[in-house]
Design a protein around this motif. Structure first.
Motif, PDB file in Angstrom:
ATOM      1  N   TYR A 113       0.569  -1.020  -0.060  1.00  0.00           N
ATOM      2  CA  TYR A 113       0.373   0.301   0.046  1.00  0.00           C
ATOM      3  C   TYR A 113       0.698   1.371  -0.271  1.00  0.00           C
ATOM      4  N   SER A 114       0.246   2.247   0.085  1.00  0.00           N
ATOM      5  CA  SER A 114       1.359   3.264   0.113  1.00  0.00           C
ATOM      6  C   SER A 114       1.434   4.066   0.674  1.00  0.00           C
ATOM      7  N   ARG A 116       0.638   6.917   2.977  1.00  0.00           N
ATOM      8  CA  ARG A 116      -1.139   7.610   3.263  1.00  0.00           C
ATOM      9  C   ARG A 116      -1.535   6.446   3.522  1.00  0.00           C
ATOM     10  N   GLN A 117      -1.799   5.034   2.481  1.00  0.00           N
ATOM     11  CA  GLN A 117      -2.394   5.087   3.036  1.00  0.00           C
ATOM     12  C   GLN A 117      -2.648   3.870   4.528  1.00  0.00           C
ATOM     13  N   ARG A 120      -2.970   6.172   7.451  1.00  0.00           N
ATOM     14  CA  ARG A 120      -4.168   6.626   7.681  1.00  0.00           C
ATOM     15  C   ARG A 120      -5.235   4.993   8.766  1.00  0.00           C
TER      16      ARG A 120
END
Length: 473
Positions: A113-114, A116-117, A120
């Motif tokens: 995943y990124s 950012r993901q 979060r």
């Protein structure tokens, strides 16, 4: 978020219920301190408390750790192992020290995943991102090193994963309201520095009840000669850590696991302690497990006989895969003999002649015909070794358990029993019923326990049913 509702949290704090230690943390606005739910030093009013799903979240909100109850040293939340989602996988990898080795970009790559993901997902689940979680882990490691070794303070800073001594000093002051030298001076009298600065003595906590001796005996019965040893209730083995081998000696303490670790690199402390915790399933919630399984009249006698039974994991997924393949259709004693030969012929030496289990890279290069087992079984081991060496098979706590099982089943020679056994132990899944296992079937039949249909009513604790049935055999 992995956090009970406010009323449940507040009731647990008012009753000082130790079952919730590690599940959440209590922060008191008037003191600026966060504690375990069981802390005897606080009786806060409702309007003055907030609750946090992790020590990192409490620290992120500006609270300092209580000096009396040491909240940062609690067992981890069992919910982290239950969850197979992105947050659960990330938490397990952070606990293994991945952030210190590969940073947040490396964590994101491993998870697919990124950044950012990932950030979060963790904020939603535990109220803190990967950097804050790693910072809290470094702080706890630093305190352990300050209290249990004679390492110079500057060496402690870098061994714990801090980028600079200034960052280390600032974090210790923010988290513990003390200086590093102050923490060292306040260390427990029984935690005096070891003359061997590469040897650290730890007290690893767990939730009661737990028959720690039975868990160590389970591992001892399967000990690989040269790699592992079980004598007089003490289990010793070599662990392959990121920066070199580690030798751990594990024995029961008074409400804790006594772990003496000799490290090639002190910075491997986080990884080694995390792998020991997984090996002995120290972060389990035995009350939740026993309450759920004990409600079934067929299982109640087993739970009553062995309260707090654990589901032991593994320190290395590839090693466990080899053990599973070797152990097919032969006795435990026979498997130990074969595994001991593999270790003696292909494992590296460490700590005065002790053996490290052979690496995937080493076994991947072998001709299956040279392995001391039937040819088909040898081919399966070499195939798994190549998949692990190439990175197409993970077998670590950060993988998607369902996807990894599918990858295993796609390999020649790996059937459902092997894939599920690895999911249970290598991947730490608490919800695996090995209904096809001969020992499980025999015990279930003798006790009149029905296994048909996978027994979803025992979820999410079916791994513990597997171990209860093994223990009853």
């Amino acid at each position: 978020m992995l956090l009970p509702d406010f009323d449940t949290c507040y009731l647990a704090v008012r009753s000082r219920d130790p079952r919730f230690d590690g599940w959440f943390f209590t922060a008191v606005r008037t003191t600026g301190i966060y504690c375990r739910p069981s802390c005897p030093a606080i009786t806060p009013q409702r309007r003055n408390v907030t609750f946090h799903a992790s020590a990192a979240a409490a620290q992120r909100a500006g609270y300092r750790a209580c000096k009396r109850c040491r909240p940062d040293a609690t067992p981890g939340s069992a919910q982290w192992d239950l969850r197979g989602d992105l947050a659960g996988r990330a938490l397990r990898l952070i606990g293994d020290g991945l952030i210190d080795r590969e940073g947040v970009p490396g964590l994101a790559r491993r998870l697919g995943y990124s950044q950012r993901q990932v950030n979060r997902a963790l904020l939603d689940a535990v109220g803190a991102g990967p950097i804050a979680l790693a910072r809290a882990q470094r702080a706890q490691t630093a305190r352990t090193l300050l209290e249990t070794t004679t390492l110079p303070v500057a060496d402690v800073a870098f061994a714990a994963g801090f980028a600079s001594v200034r960052q280390f000093n600032d974090t210790v002051r923010a988290v513990f309201a003390s200086t590093p030298t102050g923490l060292r001076a306040a260390g427990r009298p029984d935690a005096a520095g070891d003359p061997d600065i590469g040897t650290i003595t730890l007290r690893l906590p767990y939730r009661a009840p737990m028959d720690l001796s039975a868990t160590l005996e389970f591992l001892g019965a399967r000990a690989i000669p040269g790699v592992e040893q079980f004598t007089d209730g003490t289990f010793t083995r070599v662990i392959s850590a990121p920066h070199g081998p580690a030798l751990v000696t594990l024995s029961p303490g008074d409400g804790y696991l006594a772990c003496r670790a000799t490290l090639a690199e002190v910075r491997d402390l986080v990884t080694v302690s995390a792998r020991v915790r997984r090996l002995l399933d120290l972060d389990a919630d035995p009350v939740a497990v026993d309450d759920a399984l004990g409600a079934d009249p067929a299982l109640a006698p087993l739970v009553s006989k062995r309260p707090g039974l654990r589901s032991p994991g593994a320190v290395d997924g590839f090693e466990l895969a080899v053990r599973a393949i070797v152990g097919q259709q032969i006795s435990v004693a026979g498997a130990r003999t074969v595994l001991g030969r593999l270790a003696a012929e292909h494992g590296a030496r460490a700590f005065g002649g002790r053996l490290q289990f052979p690496t995937a890279e080493r076994l991947a290069a072998l001709d299956p015909a040279t392995l001391p087992m039937p040819r088909a079984r040898g081919r399966t081991i070499v195939t798994i070794a190549r998949a692990c060496a190439e990175g197409t098979l993970g077998l670590d706590p950060g993988v998607d358990r369902g996807d990894e099982r599918a990858r295993l089943l796609a390999l020649p020679g790996v059937g459902p029993w092997t894939a599920d056994y690895l999911r249970l132990r290598a991947l730490g899944d608490p919800d695996v019923l090995l209904a096809g296992d001969l020992g499980v079937r025999r015990s279930a039949q003798a006790l009149g326990i029905e296994l048909a249909g996978g027994r979803g009513d025992w979820a999410p604790w079916r791994s513990y049913v597997t171990h209860h049935l093994w223990a009853a055999h």
